[in-house]
Each structure stands twice: as structure tokens, then as C-alpha cells.
Design a protein around this motif. Structure first.
Motif, short mmCIF file in Angstrom:
data_model
loop_
_atom_site.label_atom_id
_atom_site.label_comp_id
_atom_site.label_asym_id
_atom_site.label_seq_id
_atom_site.Cartn_x
_atom_site.Cartn_y
_atom_site.Cartn_z
N ALA A 25 1.15 4.10 -3.07
CA ALA A 25 0.51 5.30 -2.99
C ALA A 25 0.97 6.46 -3.66
CB ALA A 25 0.27 5.77 -1.53
N TYR A 71 0.72 -1.18 -0.06
CA TYR A 71 0.02 0.08 -0.10
C TYR A 71 0.75 1.25 0.03
CZ TYR A 71 -3.40 3.75 1.73
OH TYR A 71 -3.97 4.78 1.83
N ALA A 77 -0.84 8.70 -6.81
CA ALA A 77 -1.02 10.21 -6.72
C ALA A 77 -0.10 10.76 -8.36
CB ALA A 77 -0.09 10.53 -5.67
#
Length: 91
Positions: free
Chosen positions: A58, A54, A62
Motif C-alpha cells: 500500500a 497488502y 501510494a
């Protein structure tokens, strides 16, 4: 106004440089427990691995979202090329 921006930037840069705290990585005991948990069939290590994935995904998500928004906002729409009705002589 320019000097005020330079002062504020310098202040925050100096504050970040002077307020650095040492960061410690995962200790050897935690690493050994995680590795032993995998061998013994412990399911808590799966949670650790999912958390790592995770945290890895991320930033990429983004950047992809920002790239998509940038593409949608700045792509050219309805480009009109105004060319004269004359023949081109390339030689």
C-alpha cells in the motif's frame, strides 16, 4: 498569523508526544500458532500472509501514484527555445 500557525503546530506536536501509548508486537503464542498452521496445512495463514503483503504494498502504491501525478502535472510541454540565428564560435 505566523504566531497562530506556530502555536497550533506546537500544540499538536505536544499532543502527539504526550499521548503516546506503548505498542505491542505479535505475541509469541500467535507466532507459534501461525507457524504450526502452515505445517498442518491450515489455510488461515495464507490470509495472514496476504494481509501482510497488502500492508507492505500500500505505501509503495501510494508513492507511485503521487509520483505519477506529479510527473504528469509538472512535466514541460511545448518548450520553445529562442536562439539567435548567429553562428556559434566555441574557440
Amino acid at each position: 498569523m505566523k504566531t497562530l500557525k506556530l502555536f497550533v503546530f506546537s500544540f499538536f506536536a505536544a499532543l502527539m508526544i504526550l499521548s503516546v501509548e506503548p505498542v505491542k508486537a505479535q505475541c509469541a503464542m500467535c507466532t507459534a500458532n501461525a507457524e504450526a498452521g502452515v505445517k498442518n496445512g491450515n489455510t488461515q495463514t495464507r490470509g495472514i500472509n496476504k494481509g501482510i503483503m497488502y500492508l507492505l504494498a500500500a505505501p509503495y502504491l501510494a508513492v507511485a501514484a503521487v509520483g505519477y501525478i506529479w510527473y504528469k502535472k509538472y512535466r514541460r510541454k511545448d518548450v520553445d527555445i529562442n536562439m539567435r540565428k548567429e553562428n556559434f564560435h566555441l574557440n
